[in-house]
Enzyme design. Structure first.
Site, PDB file in Angstrom:
ATOM      1  N   SER A  12       0.857  -1.187   0.000  1.00  0.00           N
ATOM      2  CA  SER A  12       0.000   0.000   0.000  1.00  0.00           C
ATOM      3  C   SER A  12       0.891   1.234   0.000  1.00  0.00           C
ATOM      4  CB  SER A  12      -0.884   0.006   1.244  1.00  0.00           C
ATOM      5  OG  SER A  12      -0.079   0.274   2.377  1.00  0.00           O
ATOM      6  N   LYS A  13       0.256   2.380  -0.032  1.00  0.00           N
ATOM      7  CA  LYS A  13       0.968   3.671  -0.050  1.00  0.00           C
ATOM      8  C   LYS A  13       2.040   3.751   1.033  1.00  0.00           C
ATOM      9  CE  LYS A  13      -0.695   7.192  -2.727  1.00  0.00           C
ATOM     10  NZ  LYS A  13      -2.120   7.267  -3.055  1.00  0.00           N
ATOM     11  N   ARG A  14       1.747   3.136   2.158  1.00  0.00           N
ATOM     12  CA  ARG A  14       2.669   3.149   3.284  1.00  0.00           C
ATOM     13  C   ARG A  14       4.070   2.658   2.902  1.00  0.00           C
ATOM     14  NH1 ARG A  14       1.960  -0.531   7.277  1.00  0.00           N
ATOM     15  NH2 ARG A  14       0.380  -1.535   5.990  1.00  0.00           N
ATOM     16  N   HIS A  15       4.110   1.750   1.937  1.00  0.00           N
ATOM     17  CA  HIS A  15       5.398   1.156   1.566  1.00  0.00           C
ATOM     18  C   HIS A  15       6.096   1.913   0.440  1.00  0.00           C
ATOM     19  CE1 HIS A  15       2.901  -2.283   3.089  1.00  0.00           C
ATOM     20  NE2 HIS A  15       3.923  -2.292   3.899  1.00  0.00           N
ATOM     21  N   GLY A  16       5.616   3.096   0.127  1.00  0.00           N
ATOM     22  CA  GLY A  16       6.133   3.816  -1.037  1.00  0.00           C
ATOM     23  C   GLY A  16       4.978   3.873  -2.012  1.00  0.00           C
TER      24      GLY A  16
END
Ligand code: GLU
Length: 495
Positions: A256-260
């Site tokens: 998800s966005k959290r990982h880039g």
């Protein structure tokens, strides 16, 4: 088509920008066809009319071509089994849906959206398995007629899933998986607007387009029983199903966005090279069984087999991608690297839209110098801005540390005058002159290198100092040294 020809489709839905997982699937589809000498098809699954996003088809095509992935059949290139846009194949789906109704394997359902939502709420309140209650499954002709009139002729077509037993789905990666039929829904195959649902269109097209292998993301595994039952209902032979694993972040949570960023376009913007991304994506759920990470595209094509697809989640490691990109930048032809980096310098207003030959030569030398250090093309402006600056942007900490030392003022003046008269403006000549100035000022090593670097670049880190000075050129170097000497004379202030 010859018997046993490998035909694989990438079948994106144009519902937004492709993300990294979509493109990973396309890479697997494509590599397998290139490995086997088969055909790669692009099919656009645009049947969910509410979720269409304008421009998404173009973006998908752009991303694939950017990676060097071309399709043998597709909406823009044609092919013997087109059209390749599902919205242009409605008659085919309608005909096949009617055939199943005829055979008693599918039925019209007249239930309104309100009724279905009420039903669902009740099931949820009673903590029951949610799904269609099959009210319209076995209607008498009279009842069907009455409901049809009541609904104003608005009906969907649902598939009759078996009510008992299990459906066994064979996935190439995971083997046989058994699903309880009583947990499966009588899913809609044709919607009231005449458009098919994903499951139906996908099966009808995979059959009609002679698809031999369906290689798609693991998230579709649970659709397996629906697909198997549809193939049975038509009496068609199913393709080989292959589900590469989901891509997860280093914390093992779904990417998800959290990982880039997950949007593929952001990787293009950040300045990854296509071959680095292709290499990286190929390793997300596939391995050649070697202790090795770098494969050029030809090697991937040569080595890509279905046996190498793994079942455990693929971990998306951004630092590995950056490392890989750095490796590809190091081995990139300088001319190509300059062409790739130039737009980044232009966007940062370090280079004009139409540079002169002199400016291009200068950029060429700069990029040659940065080639060993860059991980991303988008780092180029920051790493190189001092080459273009009229007024250096000094790092205050570096100034405080070096320009306040007594010897530095003399050193910079000495270096300036030695460099002004150095005969050979090359690394050796420059180094000799700088070291000689150091000797005269009574300092050596870092005590020379650091202040000279700060004086000529404004920073404490960068490519090799003498190489940097060579590229900057005599005029810039000498004037920067003089200006910095003035700054040092004022205890580091110059404003
Ligand atoms: N349209 C589906 C998607 O975008 C395709 C799934 C499949 O390959 O069957 O994920």
């Amino acid at each position: 088509m010859t018997a046993n020809e490998v035909r694989v489709r990438f079948a994106p839905s144009p519902t937004g920008s492709p993300h990294i997982g979509n493109i990973r699937n396309a890479v697997f589809d494509w590599l397998y066809t290139r490995h086997t000498g088969g055909k790669f098809l692009l099919r656009i699954e645009d049947t969910d009319r509410n979720r269409l996003v304008p421009g998404a088809i173009e973006e998908i095509m752009y991303d694939l071509r950017w990676l060097g992935i071309e399709w043998d059949e597709g909406p823009d290139v044609g092919g013997a089994y087109g059209p390749y846009l599902q919205s242009e194949r409605l008659e085919l789906y309608q005909k096949h849906a009617a055939e199943l109704v005829e055979k008693g394997l599918a039925y019209h359902c007249y239930c309104s959206a309100e009724r279905l939502s009420e039903m669902r709420k009740e099931q949820e309140a009673l903590k029951q398995h949610t799904g269609y209650d099959r009210r319209c499954r076995d209607l008498s002709p009279d009842e069907a007629e009455r409901l049809n009139a009541e609904s104003g002729g608005v009906a969907v077509i649902r598939f009759k899933m078996p009510l008992t037993g299990t459906t066994v789905f064979h996935d190439y990666v995971r083997g046989d998986i058994a699903f309880e039929n009583n947990l499966q829904d009588d899913f809609v195959i044709l919607k009231s607007d005449g458009f098919p649902t994903y499951h139906f269109a996908s099966i009808v097209d995979d059959h009609n387009m002679r698809i031999s292998h369906v290689i798609r993301s693991e998230e579709w595994l649970s659709s397996g029983p629906k697909h198997v039952q549809l193939y049975n209902a038509f009496g068609w032979e199913p393709p080989v199903f292959v589900h590469p694993p989901l891509i997860v972040g280093p914390d093992r949570a779904k990417l998800s966005k959290r990982h880039g960023s997950v949007a593929f376009s952001s990787y293009i913007e950040e300045g990854y090279l296509p071959e680095a991304i292709l290499n990286f994506l190929a390793l997300l759920g596939w391995s050649a069984g070697e202790d090795r990470d770098l494969y050029n595209t030809d090697e991937l094509v040569e080595k890509f087999t279905l046996e190498g697809i793994t079942s455990h989640p693929a971990i998306f490691d951004l630092s590995k991608l950056q490392w890989m990109n750095g490796q590809y930048i190091r081995s990139c032809e300088i001319e190509r690297l300059v062409n790739l980096a130039l737009p980044y310098l232009q966007r940062a207003a370090l280079m004009p839209e139409s540079p002169t030959q002199d400016q291009l030569d200068y950029v060429n030398k700069i990029i040659e110098l940065l080639q060993e250090r860059l991980h991303l093309l988008s780092e180029a402006p920051e790493m190189s801005s001092f080459f273009f600056a009229d007024e250096l942007d000094y790092d205050p900490k570096a100034v405080a540390k070096w320009f306040t030392q007594d010897y530095v003022l003399d050193l910079l003046a000495l270096v300036a005058s030695k460099l002004e008269s150095v005969y050979d403006w090359n690394v050796e000549g420059i180094e000799a002159a700088v070291r000689l100035a150091g000797e005269e000022a009574g300092v050596e090593g870092g005590k020379i290198i650091h202040p000279v670097r700060v004086a000529t670049t404004g920073r404490t880190v960068g490519p090799g100092l003498f190489e940097t000075l060579e590229v900057l050129g005599r005029e810039r170097v000498v004037s920067r040294l003089r200006r910095s000497a003035e700054k040092a004379a004022q205890g580091g202030n110059l404003d």
